[in-house]
Design an enzyme around this catalytic site. Structure first.
Site, PDB file in Angstrom:
ATOM      1  CG  ASN A  62       0.936  -0.686  -7.865  1.00  0.00           C
ATOM      2  OD1 ASN A  62       0.257   0.256  -8.244  1.00  0.00           O
ATOM      3  ND2 ASN A  62       0.421  -1.710  -7.199  1.00  0.00           N
ATOM      4  CD  GLU A  64      -0.444  -6.275  -7.574  1.00  0.00           C
ATOM      5  OE1 GLU A  64      -0.525  -5.693  -6.480  1.00  0.00           O
ATOM      6  OE2 GLU A  64      -1.332  -7.059  -7.980  1.00  0.00           O
ATOM      7  CB  CYS A  73       7.056  -0.265  -5.747  1.00  0.00           C
ATOM      8  SG  CYS A  73       7.021  -1.638  -4.584  1.00  0.00           S
ATOM      9  CD  GLU A  75       6.430   4.042  -3.861  1.00  0.00           C
ATOM     10  OE1 GLU A  75       5.867   4.191  -2.764  1.00  0.00           O
ATOM     11  OE2 GLU A  75       6.246   3.029  -4.585  1.00  0.00           O
ATOM     12  CB  CYS A 112       7.684  -0.960   0.364  1.00  0.00           C
ATOM     13  SG  CYS A 112       8.656  -1.181  -1.146  1.00  0.00           S
ATOM     14  CB  CYS A 115      10.190   2.122  -2.632  1.00  0.00           C
ATOM     15  SG  CYS A 115       9.291   1.214  -3.910  1.00  0.00           S
TER      16      CYS A 115
END
Length: 160
Positions: A62, A64, A73, A75, A112, A115
């Protein structure tokens, strides 16, 4: 009115030692990717590793951003890279390890919603399921044989 019951099946393993060596290897690649995460705001780092049908392993972490919606993210970082670099390869398996830098994350952390939708796109595109393994920093590992188990009412191109 008609009621429809939707069920999902996942498999829960007691830990990495319960998995085959090839899955443990992929989980370890996800763990290495997690160490490269840039998460100064949430302090929640995630690593993902994908096994492609050409035996390539693609990783992502990830990333940010102070403008929160601009981050990405692990994934999606991994699956988009795989799609860009290996557009004709299928994703066979995905491993995810996630956890807080502030406390020990022992419960499995699934992808999430965003994703899940991105993974669904690739599963539909390649016309074959993607096995997904996910865990926290230690403890149980959850396996889903397909993203469809985690997102049973998939939004796809058929509705466009």
């Amino acid at each position: 009115m008609k009621e429809i019951k939707i069920e999902s099946t996942v498999f829960v393993y007691d830990g990495l030692e319960s998995l085959s060596q090839d899955v443990v290897h992929l989980m370890n690649k996800a763990k290495e990717a997690r160490e490269k995460a840039y998460a100064p705001y949430s302090n929640f780092k995630v690593g993902a590793a994908l096994l492609l049908d050409n035996d390539e392993i693609i990783t992502g972490s990830n990333q940010e951003n102070a403008s929160y919606p601009s981050g990405l993210c692990a994934e999606r970082t991994a699956i988009y890279y795989a799609g860009a670099q290996y557009p004709n390869s299928k994703v066979l398996r995905m491993a995810i390890i996630a956890g807080s830098e502030n406390k020990l994350t022992e419960q499995p952390v699934p992808p999430c919603g965003a994703c899940r939708q991105a993974i669904a796109e690739y599963e539909i595109k390649q016309e074959s399921p993607i096995e997904i393994y996910f865990m926290g920093l230690k403890g149980k590992v959850v396996k889903s044989n397909s993203l469809a188990n985690l997102l049973p009412l998939i939004f796809d191109k058929s509705v466009l």
